[in-house]
Each structure stands twice: as C-alpha cells, then as structure tokens.
Design a protein around this motif. Structure first.
Motif, PDB file in Angstrom:
ATOM      1  N   GLU A 108       0.819  -1.219   0.000  1.00  0.00           N
ATOM      2  CA  GLU A 108       0.000   0.000   0.000  1.00  0.00           C
ATOM      3  C   GLU A 108       0.850   1.264   0.000  1.00  0.00           C
ATOM      4  N   GLU A 109       2.040   1.188   0.590  1.00  0.00           N
ATOM      5  CA  GLU A 109       2.941   2.338   0.568  1.00  0.00           C
ATOM      6  C   GLU A 109       3.502   2.553  -0.833  1.00  0.00           C
ATOM      7  N   VAL A 110       3.793   1.472  -1.529  1.00  0.00           N
ATOM      8  CA  VAL A 110       4.268   1.578  -2.915  1.00  0.00           C
ATOM      9  C   VAL A 110       3.151   2.128  -3.807  1.00  0.00           C
ATOM     10  N   ALA A 111       1.927   1.685  -3.559  1.00  0.00           N
ATOM     11  CA  ALA A 111       0.788   2.153  -4.357  1.00  0.00           C
ATOM     12  C   ALA A 111       0.632   3.671  -4.274  1.00  0.00           C
ATOM     13  N   ARG A 112       1.010   4.253  -3.145  1.00  0.00           N
ATOM     14  CA  ARG A 112       0.896   5.710  -2.982  1.00  0.00           C
ATOM     15  C   ARG A 112       1.704   6.473  -4.028  1.00  0.00           C
ATOM     16  N   PHE A 113       2.799   5.897  -4.503  1.00  0.00           N
ATOM     17  CA  PHE A 113       3.634   6.604  -5.479  1.00  0.00           C
ATOM     18  C   PHE A 113       2.871   6.891  -6.778  1.00  0.00           C
ATOM     19  N   PHE A 114       1.915   6.049  -7.108  1.00  0.00           N
ATOM     20  CA  PHE A 114       1.186   6.223  -8.364  1.00  0.00           C
ATOM     21  C   PHE A 114       0.100   7.291  -8.268  1.00  0.00           C
ATOM     22  N   GLY A 115      -0.256   7.684  -7.046  1.00  0.00           N
ATOM     23  CA  GLY A 115      -1.252   8.733  -6.876  1.00  0.00           C
ATOM     24  C   GLY A 115      -2.547   8.414  -7.597  1.00  0.00           C
ATOM     25  N   ASP A 116      -3.049   9.393  -8.354  1.00  0.00           N
ATOM     26  CA  ASP A 116      -4.313   9.211  -9.063  1.00  0.00           C
ATOM     27  C   ASP A 116      -4.110   8.796 -10.524  1.00  0.00           C
ATOM     28  N   TRP A 117      -2.888   8.392 -10.871  1.00  0.00           N
ATOM     29  CA  TRP A 117      -2.659   7.896 -12.224  1.00  0.00           C
ATOM     30  C   TRP A 117      -3.312   6.526 -12.386  1.00  0.00           C
ATOM     31  N   GLU A 118      -3.659   6.191 -13.594  1.00  0.00           N
ATOM     32  CA  GLU A 118      -4.372   4.949 -13.890  1.00  0.00           C
ATOM     33  C   GLU A 118      -3.392   3.783 -14.014  1.00  0.00           C
ATOM     34  N   LEU A 119      -3.440   2.855 -13.053  1.00  0.00           N
ATOM     35  CA  LEU A 119      -2.583   1.667 -13.120  1.00  0.00           C
ATOM     36  C   LEU A 119      -3.037   0.764 -14.267  1.00  0.00           C
ATOM     37  N   LEU A 120      -2.093   0.357 -15.090  1.00  0.00           N
ATOM     38  CA  LEU A 120      -2.408  -0.538 -16.192  1.00  0.00           C
ATOM     39  C   LEU A 120      -2.466  -1.977 -15.697  1.00  0.00           C
ATOM     40  N   GLU A 121      -3.160  -2.815 -16.433  1.00  0.00           N
ATOM     41  CA  GLU A 121      -3.169  -4.243 -16.117  1.00  0.00           C
ATOM     42  C   GLU A 121      -1.751  -4.802 -16.232  1.00  0.00           C
ATOM     43  N   ASP A 167       6.824 -19.038  -9.943  1.00  0.00           N
ATOM     44  CA  ASP A 167       6.660 -18.340  -8.669  1.00  0.00           C
ATOM     45  C   ASP A 167       7.027 -16.872  -8.858  1.00  0.00           C
ATOM     46  N   PRO A 168       6.060 -16.023  -9.207  1.00  0.00           N
ATOM     47  CA  PRO A 168       6.372 -14.605  -9.464  1.00  0.00           C
ATOM     48  C   PRO A 168       6.832 -13.856  -8.228  1.00  0.00           C
ATOM     49  N   THR A 169       6.662 -14.447  -7.039  1.00  0.00           N
ATOM     50  CA  THR A 169       7.097 -13.765  -5.814  1.00  0.00           C
ATOM     51  C   THR A 169       8.552 -14.063  -5.470  1.00  0.00           C
ATOM     52  N   ALA A 170       9.271 -14.764  -6.347  1.00  0.00           N
ATOM     53  CA  ALA A 170      10.663 -15.124  -6.060  1.00  0.00           C
ATOM     54  C   ALA A 170      11.576 -13.901  -6.032  1.00  0.00           C
ATOM     55  N   ALA A 171      11.184 -12.832  -6.685  1.00  0.00           N
ATOM     56  CA  ALA A 171      11.924 -11.562  -6.631  1.00  0.00           C
ATOM     57  C   ALA A 171      11.087 -10.597  -5.805  1.00  0.00           C
ATOM     58  N   TYR A 172      11.632 -10.126  -4.702  1.00  0.00           N
ATOM     59  CA  TYR A 172      10.834  -9.410  -3.700  1.00  0.00           C
ATOM     60  C   TYR A 172      10.617  -7.937  -4.043  1.00  0.00           C
ATOM     61  N   TYR A 173      10.093  -7.675  -5.214  1.00  0.00           N
ATOM     62  CA  TYR A 173       9.822  -6.305  -5.648  1.00  0.00           C
ATOM     63  C   TYR A 173       8.381  -6.182  -6.113  1.00  0.00           C
ATOM     64  N   TRP A 174       7.736  -5.073  -5.730  1.00  0.00           N
ATOM     65  CA  TRP A 174       6.469  -4.685  -6.337  1.00  0.00           C
ATOM     66  C   TRP A 174       6.772  -3.899  -7.613  1.00  0.00           C
ATOM     67  N   SER A 175       5.867  -3.975  -8.576  1.00  0.00           N
ATOM     68  CA  SER A 175       6.089  -3.257  -9.830  1.00  0.00           C
ATOM     69  C   SER A 175       4.755  -2.846 -10.428  1.00  0.00           C
ATOM     70  N   GLY A 176       4.801  -1.781 -11.214  1.00  0.00           N
ATOM     71  CA  GLY A 176       3.600  -1.326 -11.903  1.00  0.00           C
ATOM     72  C   GLY A 176       3.910  -0.232 -12.901  1.00  0.00           C
ATOM     73  N   VAL A 177       3.003  -0.037 -13.831  1.00  0.00           N
ATOM     74  CA  VAL A 177       3.075   1.041 -14.809  1.00  0.00           C
ATOM     75  C   VAL A 177       1.735   1.746 -14.802  1.00  0.00           C
ATOM     76  N   ALA A 178       1.753   3.070 -14.766  1.00  0.00           N
ATOM     77  CA  ALA A 178       0.503   3.844 -14.722  1.00  0.00           C
ATOM     78  C   ALA A 178       0.541   4.970 -15.746  1.00  0.00           C
ATOM     79  N   ARG A 179      -0.643   5.384 -16.170  1.00  0.00           N
ATOM     80  CA  ARG A 179      -0.800   6.455 -17.166  1.00  0.00           C
ATOM     81  C   ARG A 179      -1.436   7.683 -16.523  1.00  0.00           C
ATOM     82  N   LYS A 180      -0.932   8.847 -16.870  1.00  0.00           N
ATOM     83  CA  LYS A 180      -1.508  10.090 -16.372  1.00  0.00           C
ATOM     84  C   LYS A 180      -2.760  10.441 -17.176  1.00  0.00           C
ATOM     85  N   PRO A 181      -3.893  10.655 -16.504  1.00  0.00           N
ATOM     86  CA  PRO A 181      -5.135  10.954 -17.238  1.00  0.00           C
ATOM     87  C   PRO A 181      -5.029  12.261 -18.012  1.00  0.00           C
TER      88      PRO A 181
END
Length: 273
Positions: free
Chosen positions: A228-241, A259-273
């Motif tokens: 949830e702390e990592v999610a804050r970085f994306f703010g109100d941008w639209e997280l892509l699938e 096992d996608p959890t073998a690397a202990y990193y969260w990741s995401g890509v988001a678009r600015k509306p």
C-alpha cells in the motif's frame, strides 16, 4: 547536446569508491566489472540475507525492458526520463526505446559519481534519437526539471515515460520520496506514463529486516515498503493491467514464472489521465 565528459572532467570526479553505492552493487549482482570491494562486500551481505538477490537485480532490469518496450511501442511514447540510471549495462533505456522507435529521446539522471564518469557511454544513440545525462539526486526534482539539458532533449508539453526502477527504496520516509516523485509526475503532460519497482516488506519480512540492517552497517539507506505504501507513489494515475504486482508477474514475456514472488519487488506502470 552534451555528448559526455572529456578526460579532464572524468579525472576530476571523486568516485567515492570507499563507500558502497547501490548502482555499483547492482553492477556486481549483474556480473559487471564497475564495482569495488565495499560494493562487493555489502552485495554479498545482501545475498546472505536474500540468496535470490541476483535474480532480483536481473528481474528489475527485465521489467525495465518490458515497460520501456510497452511505452515506446503500444503507447507511442518518444520521450523518456530515467531516474536512478545506474551503470551502463545491457538493455539501457535508450537502447530499448530506440530499438522500437529510432527517434526516441532519453534523459538519464543519477547521483553516483561513477555513472557521471560513464556518461559518454550513455550518450550513444541511434537514428534520429537523442540521449543526455544529468548528474542529480531524486530528492532534487526541481533541479532536474530546471536543468537546461532536460529542456534541450525533452518537451514536457508532450507525454513522457518516467522510470523509477529500484530507486525510491533509497530514500527514507522522513525525506518524503512520495513528494519527490509527485513533483516529477506533476510536471509531465497528460498521457505520460510512470514505471516503478520497489522492494516489499510483504514478501519476507525477516529477510528484508536483515538486508536493512546490513545496509545500515554499510552506510546506505534502504527502505523496503508495504504494497500500500508503494501504491501511494502512483497517486491518481491509472494503473495498467495487471496492476501493482510482483516484478516477475508484470506482463512476462514467454511462459509466466512458476513463482512470481521469487523476486521481492512490487512493480507497476501507470498512465496520467
């Protein structure tokens, strides 16, 4: 465009090789040669706490490639701002982007003096694309945005692909990494994208605690964060699938990892509306 550094500039750089640095530790984990005993010692200490740390470094690099290929390809982005560049290795942002679209423009930002000494390698580009380098810190977002090198390379009135891969973890909560990221993101035009990876406490709290302790002994700030702390970085941008997911699970190429959890990193890509 600034094409790199002359020899006198390189010779005058204080490389601070007696203090471990995250960029050089990543170089060590990736099998590079631009690292020094303190980097290797702390890198090995990290590996003692998390035996898969080299896999994590490789998976971060692979995520960067997938994210940039998506932005340059499907999303049509032609401008990139790469914060926390690290030491040049295979699959640099400009190489990936310009392989998709030769007119892609990339500005790299890093605060490691040895990356400054390698800046000429980062200046190489192909076709009509351009690359540039700014020596600055993530905690200086206004300085980055005001740098004339940025203005000569990127048009902030047009969409930009911002990458913050394995860098926000190096900023303590009290220094407000969310605020620094927000300044950069707010400066970008609608239709821009941001790609983020960040180590998560969630995966293995005991291992993460051991790594944080080792980092402290090596005079390095390292702050894993909850999802949830990592999610804050994306703010109100639209997280892509597929959303904010383990780094190996973000649009993998080929067969999905067992096992996608073998690397202990969260990741995401988001678009600015």
């Amino acid at each position: 465009m600034r094409r790199g550094l002359d020899e006198s500039t390189v010779e005058s750089v204080d490389l601070r090789v007696g203090i471990p640095h995250s960029a050089r530790m990543y170089d060590f984990w990736l099998g590079g040669k631009t690292n020094f005993p303190p980097d290797r010692a702390l890198g090995e200490a990290f590996e003692g706490a998390i035996p898969s740390i080299k896999t994590m470094a490789r998976e971060n690099r692979r995520f960067l490639g997938r994210a940039v290929r998506f932005m340059a390809g499907e999303a049509g982005i032609r401008q990139f701002l790469d914060i926390g560049t690290g030491i040049p290795t295979e699959g640099n942002t400009h190489e990936v982007a310009q392989a998709v679209a030769t007119d892609s423009r990339v500005v790299y930002v890093d605060n490691d003096p040895i990356v400054l000494a390698h800046a000429r390698a980062l200046m190489d580009s192909t076709g009509s694309g351009r690359t540039a380098y700014i020596h600055a810190d993530l905690l200086e977002p206004e300085k980055i945005l005001a740098d004339p090198v940025l203005a000569r390379t990127i048009d902030l009135d047009r969409p930009v692909g911002l990458t913050l891969v394995a860098v926000l973890m190096l900023v303590a909560d009290e220094d407000d990494p969310w605020g620094a990221a927000r300044v950069l993101m707010d400066a970008l035009a609608p239709g821009s994208y941001v790609a983020i990876t960040h180590p998560g406490w969630d995966f293995d709290p005991a291992a993460m605690a051991a790594v944080v302790e080792a980092a402290g002994k090596g005079q390095m700030t390292l702050v894993p964060r909850m999802r949830e702390e990592v999610a804050r970085f994306f703010g109100d941008w639209e997280l892509l699938e597929p959303g904010l997911v383990p780094v190996m699970g973000w649009r993998p190429e080929g067969e999905p990892p067992a096992d996608p959890t073998a690397a202990y990193y969260w990741s995401g890509v988001a678009r600015k509306p």
